[in-house]
Write a protein that holds these residues in place. Structure first.
Motif, mmCIF file in Angstrom:
data_model
loop_
_atom_site.group_PDB
_atom_site.id
_atom_site.type_symbol
_atom_site.label_atom_id
_atom_site.label_comp_id
_atom_site.label_asym_id
_atom_site.label_seq_id
_atom_site.Cartn_x
_atom_site.Cartn_y
_atom_site.Cartn_z
ATOM 1 N N SER A 208 -10.861 18.456 0.914
ATOM 2 C CA SER A 208 -9.803 17.725 1.604
ATOM 3 C C SER A 208 -9.927 16.223 1.382
ATOM 4 N N TYR A 209 -11.145 15.724 1.465
ATOM 5 C CA TYR A 209 -11.361 14.279 1.373
ATOM 6 C C TYR A 209 -11.143 13.753 -0.046
ATOM 7 N N LEU A 210 -11.563 14.517 -1.048
ATOM 8 C CA LEU A 210 -11.503 14.021 -2.427
ATOM 9 C C LEU A 210 -10.190 14.335 -3.128
ATOM 10 N N LEU A 211 -9.494 15.374 -2.712
ATOM 11 C CA LEU A 211 -8.318 15.792 -3.476
ATOM 12 C C LEU A 211 -7.045 15.829 -2.635
ATOM 13 N N VAL A 212 -7.056 16.543 -1.532
ATOM 14 C CA VAL A 212 -5.825 16.765 -0.780
ATOM 15 C C VAL A 212 -5.340 15.483 -0.114
ATOM 16 N N LEU A 213 -6.227 14.792 0.615
ATOM 17 C CA LEU A 213 -5.804 13.583 1.333
ATOM 18 C C LEU A 213 -5.335 12.467 0.395
ATOM 19 N N PRO A 214 -6.038 12.169 -0.707
ATOM 20 C CA PRO A 214 -5.502 11.153 -1.629
ATOM 21 C C PRO A 214 -4.118 11.495 -2.179
ATOM 22 N N ILE A 215 -3.907 12.760 -2.550
ATOM 23 C CA ILE A 215 -2.584 13.165 -3.038
ATOM 24 C C ILE A 215 -1.531 12.995 -1.942
ATOM 25 N N LEU A 216 -1.889 13.381 -0.735
ATOM 26 C CA LEU A 216 -0.944 13.324 0.377
ATOM 27 C C LEU A 216 -0.547 11.876 0.708
ATOM 28 N N PHE A 217 -1.524 10.971 0.792
ATOM 29 C CA PHE A 217 -1.199 9.592 1.161
ATOM 30 C C PHE A 217 -0.563 8.827 0.000
ATOM 31 N N GLU A 218 -0.852 9.226 -1.190
ATOM 32 C CA GLU A 218 -0.129 8.636 -2.320
ATOM 33 C C GLU A 218 1.339 9.013 -2.261
ATOM 34 N N TYR A 219 1.611 10.241 -1.880
ATOM 35 C CA TYR A 219 2.990 10.683 -1.729
ATOM 36 C C TYR A 219 3.680 9.921 -0.598
ATOM 37 N N PHE A 220 2.993 9.782 0.543
ATOM 38 C CA PHE A 220 3.575 9.049 1.659
ATOM 39 C C PHE A 220 3.879 7.599 1.274
ATOM 40 N N THR A 221 2.938 6.962 0.603
ATOM 41 C CA THR A 221 3.106 5.557 0.231
ATOM 42 C C THR A 221 4.226 5.391 -0.787
ATOM 43 N N TYR A 222 4.329 6.330 -1.710
ATOM 44 C CA TYR A 222 5.306 6.226 -2.782
ATOM 45 C C TYR A 222 6.725 6.281 -2.239
ATOM 46 N N TYR A 223 7.021 7.243 -1.348
ATOM 47 C CA TYR A 223 8.418 7.369 -0.903
ATOM 48 C C TYR A 223 8.751 6.376 0.217
ATOM 49 N N ALA A 224 7.736 5.677 0.809
ATOM 50 C CA ALA A 224 8.039 4.761 1.923
ATOM 51 C C ALA A 224 8.038 3.292 1.515
ATOM 52 N N GLU A 225 7.275 2.909 0.470
ATOM 53 C CA GLU A 225 7.100 1.486 0.179
ATOM 54 C C GLU A 225 8.373 0.842 -0.362
ATOM 55 N N ALA A 226 9.265 1.614 -0.909
ATOM 56 C CA ALA A 226 10.477 1.027 -1.466
ATOM 57 C C ALA A 226 11.494 0.652 -0.401
ATOM 58 N N SER A 227 11.356 1.215 0.794
ATOM 59 C CA SER A 227 12.390 0.979 1.810
ATOM 60 C C SER A 227 11.833 0.496 3.145
ATOM 61 N N ALA A 228 10.528 0.336 3.271
ATOM 62 C CA ALA A 228 9.972 -0.053 4.579
ATOM 63 C C ALA A 228 8.658 -0.786 4.378
ATOM 64 N N ASP A 229 8.328 -1.602 5.361
ATOM 65 C CA ASP A 229 7.033 -2.279 5.389
ATOM 66 C C ASP A 229 6.022 -1.321 6.017
ATOM 67 N N ILE A 230 5.057 -0.855 5.234
ATOM 68 C CA ILE A 230 4.159 0.210 5.665
ATOM 69 C C ILE A 230 3.116 -0.349 6.637
ATOM 70 N N GLN A 231 3.054 0.207 7.820
ATOM 71 C CA GLN A 231 2.034 -0.096 8.813
ATOM 72 C C GLN A 231 1.596 1.227 9.456
ATOM 73 N N TYR A 232 0.496 1.741 8.970
ATOM 74 C CA TYR A 232 0.015 3.035 9.459
ATOM 75 C C TYR A 232 -0.691 2.871 10.801
ATOM 76 N N ALA A 233 -0.306 3.690 11.755
ATOM 77 C CA ALA A 233 -0.980 3.698 13.059
ATOM 78 C C ALA A 233 -2.325 4.410 12.926
ATOM 79 N N LEU A 234 -3.358 3.819 13.512
ATOM 80 C CA LEU A 234 -4.711 4.381 13.392
ATOM 81 C C LEU A 234 -4.777 5.794 13.981
ATOM 82 N N GLY A 235 -4.232 5.961 15.188
ATOM 83 C CA GLY A 235 -4.339 7.258 15.852
ATOM 84 C C GLY A 235 -3.568 8.354 15.144
#
Length: 323
Positions: A208-235
């Motif tokens: 999960s730490y080495l493969l799944v989570l990096p792929i998942l957050f790369e996907y989140f960052t990719y589709y959000a950075e073009a239209s919003a200022d990314i500020q991830y909540a810690l919780g």
């Protein structure tokens, strides 16, 4: 007249009739007839005269040499049904009490692991945060939106260590609970599953730490950075990280569960292969139910992982010739 009797017969009493020895000799015709029931069955008087039997004057009371009836051993094979050597019946209340106590032991182990993890929780948060994002050192900083968010996040990430400690304890307590109903060969398989479960759980977290989570957050960052200022909540971010990591630690137990089921004779590799589509559908349903991601990316990754583990285990079993 003389005083002496004229004959001895005048003095002696009436003569007893003499039995003809040939009178009771069975003839050939009598020998051919079957014996009557009275001749075949021994009389009660005859049984009472047996020195091995005790009587009360009216009938046989008991056998002096075997006063108590014998019953078969409950562990013997009776009517084709055999029982494990330590199996014994217990009231339902005792079973429930034992189960609750063993569950309390598992929770105690999990709480102890979580308490130890709190000592390094802050360092673990920083390490995980800057490694799951694809940007590396340029990852967006975490944001805290309520006073208890940081403390709750520390407890949550410490719970990962608690899960790793509680998982083998859970398997071992299940073994102790079911041990009286298991045969010696089944106990051997179950005990071997405890260290295997720890290794598989650790592999699931690393995966999960080495493969799944990096792929998942790369996907989140990719589709959000073009239209919003990314500020991830810690919780909220760590809710997803911990849920996904803990769930994959459990998912990686699939090969172990399959092997145990086949070794214990619960199922066969051939039956699992025939029903694989049902298992695929169940894996997808579990992934979407326990992975909180409305985009669908995380459930898809988890479902694919479960299917690959299932099919990989079946392939290994077929390769070693286990049907």
């Amino acid at each position: 007249m003389s005083d002496e009797p004229a004959d001895d017969r005048d003095v002696e009493g009436p003569a007893e009739p003499r039995e003809d020895p040939d009178e009771h000799r069975p003839s050939a015709a009598d020998a051919s007839e079957p014996a009557s029931e009275s001749d075949a069955e021994p009389s009660e008087d005859g049984d009472a005269d047996d020195p091995n039997l005790e009587t009360d004057g009216e009938g046989v009371v008991s056998d002096r040499h075997n006063p108590e009836p014998t019953y078969p051993d409950p562990d013997d094979d009776i009517g084709g049904i055999s029982t494990p050597p330590d199996d014994e019946e217990m009231p339902l209340a005792d079973h429930i009490e034992e189960m609750v106590l063993r569950l309390a032991v598992v929770l105690l182990f999990g709480a102890g692991g979580t308490a130890i993890g709190l000592l390094w929780a802050s360092d673990a948060i920083q390490f995980v945060w800057f490694n799951v994002f694809p940007a590396g050192g340029d990852a967006p900083p975490p944001h805290v939106y309520n006073p208890l968010e940081l403390w709750l996040t520390r407890i949550k990430i410490s719970s990962l260590l608690g899960i790793m400690v509680a998982l083998p304890a859970f398997i071992y307590e299940c073994y102790l609970f079911m041990r009286p109903g298991l045969y010696p060969n089944e106990r051997k398989y179950y005990l071997a599953a405890v260290p295997t479960s720890v290794i598989l759980g650790a592999l699931g977290m690393v995966f999960s730490y080495l493969l799944v989570l990096p792929i998942l957050f790369e996907y989140f960052t990719y589709y959000a950075e073009a239209s919003a200022d990314i500020q991830y909540a810690l919780g909220d971010t760590f809710n997803l990280i911990i849920t996904l990591t803990g769930f994959l630690a459990i998912v990686f137990q699939i090969p172990l569960f399959i092997m145990l089921a086949i070794m214990l004779g619960v199922t066969t590799r051939r039956w699992l292969a025939q029903k694989r589509l049902y298992f695929w559908a169940a894996f997808a349903a579990l992934a979407f139910a326990f992975t909180l991601d409305p985009t669908g990316m995380a459930p898809i990754l988890v479902a694919v992982t479960m299917i690959l583990l299932f099919e990989g285990t079946l392939f290994i079993l077929k390769w070693v010739g286990r049907e």
